[in-house]
Write an enzyme that holds these catalytic residues in place. Sequence first.
Site, PDB file in Angstrom:
ATOM      1  N   ARG A 109     -28.559 -27.140  10.597  1.00  0.00           N
ATOM      2  CA  ARG A 109     -29.665 -27.171  11.557  1.00  0.00           C
ATOM      3  C   ARG A 109     -29.104 -27.620  12.899  1.00  0.00           C
ATOM      4  NH1 ARG A 109     -35.708 -29.620  11.855  1.00  0.00           N
ATOM      5  NH2 ARG A 109     -35.963 -27.878  10.428  1.00  0.00           N
ATOM      6  N   HIS A 136     -35.713 -19.615  12.330  1.00  0.00           N
ATOM      7  CA  HIS A 136     -35.994 -20.615  11.281  1.00  0.00           C
ATOM      8  C   HIS A 136     -36.360 -19.846  10.004  1.00  0.00           C
ATOM      9  CE1 HIS A 136     -36.801 -24.335   9.497  1.00  0.00           C
ATOM     10  NE2 HIS A 136     -37.889 -24.730  10.135  1.00  0.00           N
ATOM     11  N   GLN A 139     -38.122 -21.339   6.831  1.00  0.00           N
ATOM     12  CA  GLN A 139     -39.538 -21.607   7.097  1.00  0.00           C
ATOM     13  C   GLN A 139     -40.372 -20.346   6.864  1.00  0.00           C
ATOM     14  OE1 GLN A 139     -41.123 -24.633   8.281  1.00  0.00           O
ATOM     15  NE2 GLN A 139     -42.863 -23.425   7.597  1.00  0.00           N
ATOM     16  N   ASP A 231     -47.466 -23.471  16.219  1.00  0.00           N
ATOM     17  CA  ASP A 231     -46.302 -24.369  16.157  1.00  0.00           C
ATOM     18  C   ASP A 231     -46.352 -25.228  17.423  1.00  0.00           C
ATOM     19  OD1 ASP A 231     -43.823 -25.567  15.693  1.00  0.00           O
ATOM     20  OD2 ASP A 231     -42.633 -23.780  16.189  1.00  0.00           O
ATOM     21  N   CYS A 272     -46.019 -24.826  10.690  1.00  0.00           N
ATOM     22  CA  CYS A 272     -44.751 -25.173  10.031  1.00  0.00           C
ATOM     23  C   CYS A 272     -44.553 -26.685   9.943  1.00  0.00           C
ATOM     24  CB  CYS A 272     -43.593 -24.531  10.773  1.00  0.00           C
ATOM     25  SG  CYS A 272     -43.543 -24.973  12.522  1.00  0.00           S
ATOM     26  N   ARG A 300     -41.770 -25.205   1.134  1.00  0.00           N
ATOM     27  CA  ARG A 300     -40.403 -25.234   1.674  1.00  0.00           C
ATOM     28  C   ARG A 300     -39.414 -25.553   0.560  1.00  0.00           C
ATOM     29  NH1 ARG A 300     -39.320 -26.355   6.713  1.00  0.00           N
ATOM     30  NH2 ARG A 300     -37.352 -25.392   6.173  1.00  0.00           N
TER      31      ARG A 300
HETATM   32  N1   CP Z   1     -40.933 -27.275   9.386  1.00  0.00           N
HETATM   33  C1   CP Z   1     -39.776 -27.931   9.507  1.00  0.00           C
HETATM   34  O1   CP Z   1     -38.712 -27.354   9.617  1.00  0.00           O
HETATM   35  O2   CP Z   1     -39.906 -29.287   9.489  1.00  0.00           O
HETATM   36  P1   CP Z   1     -38.731 -30.313   9.788  1.00  0.00           P
HETATM   37  O3   CP Z   1     -38.389 -30.186  11.241  1.00  0.00           O
HETATM   38  O4   CP Z   1     -39.337 -31.658   9.468  1.00  0.00           O
HETATM   39  O5   CP Z   1     -37.562 -29.992   8.924  1.00  0.00           O
HETATM   40  N1  NVA Z   2     -40.238 -24.646  16.951  1.00  0.00           N
HETATM   41  C1  NVA Z   2     -40.058 -25.948  16.381  1.00  0.00           C
HETATM   42  C2  NVA Z   2     -40.020 -25.866  14.888  1.00  0.00           C
HETATM   43  C3  NVA Z   2     -39.884 -27.159  14.179  1.00  0.00           C
HETATM   44  C4  NVA Z   2     -39.833 -27.014  12.689  1.00  0.00           C
HETATM   45  C5  NVA Z   2     -38.783 -26.561  16.916  1.00  0.00           C
HETATM   46  O1  NVA Z   2     -37.782 -25.845  17.018  1.00  0.00           O
HETATM   47  O2  NVA Z   2     -38.785 -27.738  17.261  1.00  0.00           O
END
Ligand code: CP
Ligand code: NVA
Length: 312
Positions: A109, A136, A139, A231, A272, A300
């Site tokens: 990540r 993502h 997700q 989101d 999400c 998830r």
């Molecule tokens: N939805 C999601 O990816 O959550 P986190 O940022 O908590 O991993």
């Molecule tokens: N779009 C958001 C998603 C978090 C799971 C981000 O990148 O912060």
Amino acid sequence: MAHEDLKGRSLLTWLDFQAPQIRYLLDLSKTLKAQSRGGELHQRFLGKTLALLFEKRSTRTRCAFETAFGEEGGHPVFLSTADIQLGGKESLEDTARVLGSMFSAIQFRGFKQSTAETLAKFSGVPVYNGLTDDYHPTQALADIMTLEESFGSSKGRKLCYIGDGRNNVARSLLVICSKLGIHFTIICPASLAPDPALVEICAPLAAATQARIHFTEDLDQVKDMDALYTDVWTSMGEEDKKEEREKLLKPYQVNQSLMKRTGRSDTIFLHCLPAVKEEEVSTEVIDGPQSRAWDQAENRKHSIKAIMLATL
Ligand code: CP
Ligand code: NVA
């Protein structure tokens, strides 16, 4: 067979996958959820190791990977940028080679999609994109699983994303919906419309599955949608844009009055998470009876387990 092709594969974006492979992963996710609910114990990751690399924060993604892998006998190792070299003192390629020699798979990540690609290229083990600035994908699989749990199927369903149409979540939904024949609308200000380059890539995919893809600023387009999805207005790494986004996206909050404009009482709400309540969504909606955000979060774990089982 769809699942045999998945062995050893990385998941960087759904663009690299065929619809039957995604279908297989969705079905496996549901089987794994049923097994988990039934209290079945398995040790399918026994003797395997997973590196969890995080440049950005996470609750769900980290916990999903760590618990899904660990409860099946695997050994997950969490590594933040404070712990390891990631393009710091040594090159990313060198880190990838070393991790590949010790781990069965790597979750990444972070910021750049190219980091995930480089890890996949040089580690020689499956790399899972746990969120980058661009995509993502894990997700999106949980999102479609949740849609299917609510309506029995996803093909031909109408999913509407409202908010920042350029972000990783919107982009991944655009790809997966195009591949699976799900009608996908993004309602957002013109300045936050999806990247035309990605739209161009998805257009023939959507044409092949008869998915209608549509972008608009018009909130009336929520009419008759199966699901409204939002989101955060400001994604991780874009904190300097917070004020600008609040101004731009304020009219796009998903609240009870917008849910009513669907003209349906069975439209579900998806998010999400993490959510900034009273910004992109009202507390009433996310905590209300039409919200499936909490199922989506649980999913998830099952869908991430499915991805790892299929590829390891
Ligand atoms: N939805 C999601 O990816 O959550 P986190 O940022 O908590 O991993
Ligand atoms: N779009 C958001 C998603 C978090 C799971 C981000 O990148 O912060």
